[in-house]
Design a protein around this motif. Sequence first.
Motif, short mmCIF file in Angstrom:
data_model
loop_
_atom_site.label_atom_id
_atom_site.label_comp_id
_atom_site.label_asym_id
_atom_site.label_seq_id
_atom_site.Cartn_x
_atom_site.Cartn_y
_atom_site.Cartn_z
N UNK A 187 43.48 31.05 -16.38
CA UNK A 187 43.75 31.42 -17.77
C UNK A 187 43.59 30.23 -18.70
N UNK A 188 43.62 30.51 -20.01
CA UNK A 188 43.46 29.44 -21.01
C UNK A 188 44.68 28.53 -21.06
N UNK A 189 45.81 28.98 -20.55
CA UNK A 189 47.00 28.13 -20.55
C UNK A 189 47.01 27.08 -19.47
N UNK A 190 46.07 27.16 -18.53
CA UNK A 190 46.00 26.20 -17.42
C UNK A 190 45.24 24.95 -17.84
N UNK A 191 45.74 23.81 -17.40
CA UNK A 191 45.09 22.51 -17.68
C UNK A 191 44.77 21.85 -16.35
N UNK A 192 43.51 21.58 -16.11
CA UNK A 192 43.11 20.95 -14.85
C UNK A 192 43.51 19.48 -14.83
N UNK A 193 43.80 18.99 -13.66
CA UNK A 193 44.18 17.59 -13.51
C UNK A 193 43.04 16.67 -13.92
N UNK A 194 41.81 17.10 -13.72
CA UNK A 194 40.65 16.29 -14.12
C UNK A 194 40.62 16.09 -15.63
N UNK A 195 41.06 17.11 -16.40
CA UNK A 195 41.14 16.96 -17.85
C UNK A 195 42.16 15.90 -18.23
N UNK A 196 43.30 15.95 -17.55
CA UNK A 196 44.36 14.99 -17.85
C UNK A 196 43.92 13.57 -17.47
N UNK A 197 43.26 13.43 -16.32
CA UNK A 197 42.82 12.11 -15.87
C UNK A 197 41.80 11.48 -16.82
N UNK A 309 50.76 20.88 -10.36
CA UNK A 309 51.38 22.20 -10.21
C UNK A 309 51.88 22.71 -11.57
N UNK A 310 52.41 21.80 -12.38
CA UNK A 310 52.92 22.17 -13.70
C UNK A 310 51.78 22.52 -14.65
N UNK A 311 50.78 21.65 -14.74
CA UNK A 311 49.70 21.84 -15.71
C UNK A 311 48.73 22.93 -15.29
N UNK A 312 48.29 22.90 -14.02
CA UNK A 312 47.23 23.80 -13.58
C UNK A 312 47.73 25.16 -13.13
N UNK A 313 48.90 25.18 -12.45
CA UNK A 313 49.37 26.44 -11.86
C UNK A 313 50.59 27.04 -12.57
N UNK A 314 51.07 26.38 -13.61
CA UNK A 314 52.16 26.95 -14.38
C UNK A 314 53.51 26.91 -13.72
#
Length: 328
Positions: A187-197, A309-314
């Motif tokens: 979903x659009x609410x998910x943030x991948x760890x690669x984006x954060x890195x 887990x928090x950013x990508x999987x909610x």
Amino acid sequence: MKIDKNRTARPLRLNDKVLNKTLGAVIARLSQDDVQAIVLRHAEVEVARKIRQRWSAQAKSVAESSAPNARWSKEIAASADWASVADEALAYIRADQDQLDKEELLARANIFLCDKVIAALVDASGGASPASAYGPDGSRGNSPLQYLSAAGVSRASRRVDRANDAWSSAMESFAADARSRNSFAGTSGSVKLSQIDSCSPDSFEEWTARLLERDGCKVLRRRGGPNDQGADVIAITPCGLRVVLQCKFSTKVKHTVDPRFFHELNGTARQEHGADIVGLVTNRTASLAAQDFAAKHRIHFINRSVLERWATYGISWLPSDDQAAVGG
């Protein structure tokens, strides 16, 4: 040989009359003490063998219950579908295997003890040690003691069935969680760890604030500064608890967080900022000593795996109302 109700030894009746007479003459020369010693020795050996059979069955049962651990560990490590629940599932497996290892150690120790007892009893009566006659599964040739009693077999079978049922239930639950979390990851609410890195230290703090907002928090401070006293992000949870977070971003994700940041946060978050919930968020890891310090002082450590887990999987790391009230 059998003992009648008067405790008198009598030979078994055999078809061969000469053998009957010879055997009867030998038994007739035995004193009552001799007879008692023979009977007790026989009973001791048979009891020791029976106990060994039961511990062998226990060891076999433990091995059967351990088999799924290796299989599931391998599957969880190899499949990306399990990533969102890998930590919980592997922790469950480790805890179960630790207990099984203790049970197996106890069973093997008792099997070894039984072997020593049997060998001592048989050697004392002039025979050879029977330990080598037993197979790995505890069977002993054509002996009537080859199998456990029906009750013993039933107990072992029920234990294995319970273990298998528990495994099926636990893994079905983990699989359902994984499916649910993987659905959120699309979903659009998910943030991948690669984006954060790939972001900057300032935008890392902004991402942290957005994730708190996604959890229903009201953000009061989105970014730290020179005089922030260790508080980069401050928010209020839906139940009114004050969250104070320090953010530590790095492009060198394999480097550990300096322990002094935990010490600094411990000295200011509650005293200076009135925090109910304190945490350090990072895309890195920390030493075991630093993690122990954090746990001791009720500082939530949102490390790289927890962050994903928090950013990508909610999966929010925020404690429940009751846990937060007692510093959980």
